[in-house]
Write an enzyme that holds these catalytic residues in place. Structure first.
Site, PDB file in Angstrom:
ATOM      1  N   LYS A  47       0.824  -1.198   0.000  1.00  0.00           N
ATOM      2  CA  LYS A  47       0.000   0.000   0.000  1.00  0.00           C
ATOM      3  C   LYS A  47       0.859   1.250   0.000  1.00  0.00           C
ATOM      4  CE  LYS A  47      -3.215  -2.531   2.907  1.00  0.00           C
ATOM      5  NZ  LYS A  47      -3.550  -2.787   4.324  1.00  0.00           N
ATOM      6  N   GLY A  48       2.144   1.067   0.290  1.00  0.00           N
ATOM      7  CA  GLY A  48       3.013   2.209   0.560  1.00  0.00           C
ATOM      8  C   GLY A  48       3.134   3.210  -0.565  1.00  0.00           C
ATOM      9  N   GLU A 105       7.675   2.367  -6.150  1.00  0.00           N
ATOM     10  CA  GLU A 105       7.851   1.865  -4.773  1.00  0.00           C
ATOM     11  C   GLU A 105       7.958   3.052  -3.824  1.00  0.00           C
ATOM     12  OE1 GLU A 105       7.683  -0.270  -2.549  1.00  0.00           O
ATOM     13  OE2 GLU A 105       9.159  -1.869  -2.683  1.00  0.00           O
ATOM     14  N   ASP A 106       7.568   2.829  -2.575  1.00  0.00           N
ATOM     15  CA  ASP A 106       7.679   3.904  -1.588  1.00  0.00           C
ATOM     16  C   ASP A 106       9.118   4.096  -1.115  1.00  0.00           C
ATOM     17  OD1 ASP A 106       7.743   1.472  -0.238  1.00  0.00           O
ATOM     18  OD2 ASP A 106       6.228   2.002   1.249  1.00  0.00           O
ATOM     19  N   ASP A 109      14.971  -0.006   1.188  1.00  0.00           N
ATOM     20  CA  ASP A 109      15.667  -0.093   2.475  1.00  0.00           C
ATOM     21  C   ASP A 109      16.848  -1.064   2.283  1.00  0.00           C
ATOM     22  OD1 ASP A 109      16.035   0.194   5.230  1.00  0.00           O
ATOM     23  OD2 ASP A 109      14.647  -1.386   5.742  1.00  0.00           O
ATOM     24  N   LYS A 137      17.244   4.459   1.399  1.00  0.00           N
ATOM     25  CA  LYS A 137      18.027   4.494   2.645  1.00  0.00           C
ATOM     26  C   LYS A 137      19.308   3.725   2.398  1.00  0.00           C
ATOM     27  CE  LYS A 137      14.646   3.835   6.185  1.00  0.00           C
ATOM     28  NZ  LYS A 137      14.168   2.891   7.205  1.00  0.00           N
ATOM     29  N   PHE A 158      13.576   5.129  10.679  1.00  0.00           N
ATOM     30  CA  PHE A 158      12.307   4.571  10.216  1.00  0.00           C
ATOM     31  C   PHE A 158      11.334   5.724  10.027  1.00  0.00           C
ATOM     32  CE2 PHE A 158       8.436   2.191   9.972  1.00  0.00           C
ATOM     33  CZ  PHE A 158       8.830   1.061   9.276  1.00  0.00           C
ATOM     34  N   VAL A 159      10.741   5.793   8.835  1.00  0.00           N
ATOM     35  CA  VAL A 159       9.897   6.946   8.488  1.00  0.00           C
ATOM     36  C   VAL A 159       8.464   6.500   8.196  1.00  0.00           C
ATOM     37  CG1 VAL A 159      11.731   8.469   7.665  1.00  0.00           C
ATOM     38  CG2 VAL A 159      10.715   6.828   6.076  1.00  0.00           C
ATOM     39  N   ASP A 165       3.991   3.494   6.458  1.00  0.00           N
ATOM     40  CA  ASP A 165       3.340   3.209   7.738  1.00  0.00           C
ATOM     41  C   ASP A 165       4.277   2.544   8.721  1.00  0.00           C
ATOM     42  OD1 ASP A 165       3.507   0.650   6.353  1.00  0.00           O
ATOM     43  OD2 ASP A 165       2.187  -0.110   7.923  1.00  0.00           O
ATOM     44  N   ARG A 171      -0.098   6.468   7.456  1.00  0.00           N
ATOM     45  CA  ARG A 171       0.039   6.583   5.996  1.00  0.00           C
ATOM     46  C   ARG A 171      -0.529   7.884   5.462  1.00  0.00           C
ATOM     47  NH1 ARG A 171       1.455   1.563   3.849  1.00  0.00           N
ATOM     48  NH2 ARG A 171       0.574  -0.260   4.869  1.00  0.00           N
TER      49      ARG A 171
HETATM   50  P1  IMP Z   1      13.449  -3.634   1.548  1.00  0.00           P
HETATM   51  O1  IMP Z   1      13.070  -4.926   0.894  1.00  0.00           O
HETATM   52  O2  IMP Z   1      14.250  -3.865   2.800  1.00  0.00           O
HETATM   53  O3  IMP Z   1      14.114  -2.660   0.615  1.00  0.00           O
HETATM   54  O4  IMP Z   1      12.128  -3.003   2.101  1.00  0.00           O
HETATM   55  C1  IMP Z   1      11.174  -2.410   1.316  1.00  0.00           C
HETATM   56  C2  IMP Z   1       9.877  -2.249   2.095  1.00  0.00           C
HETATM   57  O5  IMP Z   1      10.078  -2.160   3.514  1.00  0.00           O
HETATM   58  C3  IMP Z   1       9.211  -0.954   1.708  1.00  0.00           C
HETATM   59  O6  IMP Z   1       8.410  -1.100   0.568  1.00  0.00           O
HETATM   60  C4  IMP Z   1       8.400  -0.644   2.964  1.00  0.00           C
HETATM   61  O7  IMP Z   1       7.159  -1.309   2.920  1.00  0.00           O
HETATM   62  C5  IMP Z   1       9.219  -1.210   4.104  1.00  0.00           C
HETATM   63  N1  IMP Z   1      10.037  -0.173   4.772  1.00  0.00           N
HETATM   64  C6  IMP Z   1      11.380  -0.103   4.813  1.00  0.00           C
HETATM   65  N2  IMP Z   1      11.799   0.966   5.500  1.00  0.00           N
HETATM   66  C7  IMP Z   1      10.684   1.606   5.894  1.00  0.00           C
HETATM   67  C8  IMP Z   1      10.456   2.821   6.637  1.00  0.00           C
HETATM   68  O8  IMP Z   1      11.372   3.549   7.083  1.00  0.00           O
HETATM   69  N3  IMP Z   1       9.155   3.151   6.827  1.00  0.00           N
HETATM   70  C9  IMP Z   1       8.118   2.408   6.363  1.00  0.00           C
HETATM   71  N4  IMP Z   1       8.286   1.284   5.670  1.00  0.00           N
HETATM   72  C10 IMP Z   1       9.560   0.869   5.437  1.00  0.00           C
END
Ligand code: IMP
Length: 183
Positions: A47-48, A105-106, A109, A137, A158-159, A165, A171
């Protein structure tokens, strides 16, 4: 405050709504310049990315034939640490084969989600595939991912807000906030 009780609280505004909106307009202009006269399926990761994507597509003019689609992947649940596991909960409704696709994508990370989705999409034989990500990040990166259109690079906090969310909360906020443990 109503949002207390999940173990985290809002700390400080990291990106104001105004700053976000200006950047979204710039990204939309880049997309418009690149896809003018062509069709592109802009595909958001629920949903992000829903709020970011809805602002983004509305700033791309009618010279681009934009189609909208969404996918949903399993998320962190109620934790702020990545499991690394990605499960497709909802797939696209349209066939990506031979189409131009922009995945929205939102946040990137660790990069695991985007890396998985890139492999999945490119295996479908799209005409072209690009990624548009609001936040990156780099401090927590585990795998390298290509981000074609990037909003902002942020520090390791963490944002929440503007679609992002924590445990389903926050959100709807127009600004992006850092959260901290309640105590
Ligand atoms: P990754 O696979 O570790 O890159 O994570 C991606 C997903 O983790 C994002 O699409 C978010 O849903 C969630 N996520 C990672 N960091 C944050 C944050 O700081 N706030 C909210 N959601 C996050």
């Amino acid at each position: 405050m109503i949002a207390e009780g999940c173990g985290y609280k809002l700390d400080n505004i990291m990106l104001s709504g105004g700053v976000i909106q200006r950047r979204v307009s710039e990204l939309a202009a880049e997309i418009e310049a690149e896809y003018r006269g062509r069709e592109v399926i802009v595909t958001g990761v629920l949903k992000g990315a829903a709020i970011f994507m809805s602002d983004l597509v509305r700033r791309v003019g009618p010279s681009v034939d934009i189609r909208m689609d969404f996918i949903a992947v399993s998320s962190y649940g109620n934790s702020s640490a990545s499991s690394g596991a990605v499960k497709i909960v909802k797939d696209m409704d349209t066939y990506a084969e031979d189409k131009n696709v922009i995945l929205v994508e939102d946040i990137v990370d660790t990069g695991l989600t985007l890396a998985y989705l890139r492999d999945m999409f490119t295996a479908r034989g799209p005409g072209s595939f690009k990624t548009c990500v609001l936040l990156e990040k780099p401090a927590r990166k585990k795998v390298d991912t290509v981000i074609d259109y990037k909003g902002f690079t942020i520090e390791d906090v963490f944002v929440v807000g503007y679609g992002l969310d924590y445990a389903g909360r926050w959100r709807h906020l127009p600004d992006i906030w850092g959260v901290v443990p309640e105590k």
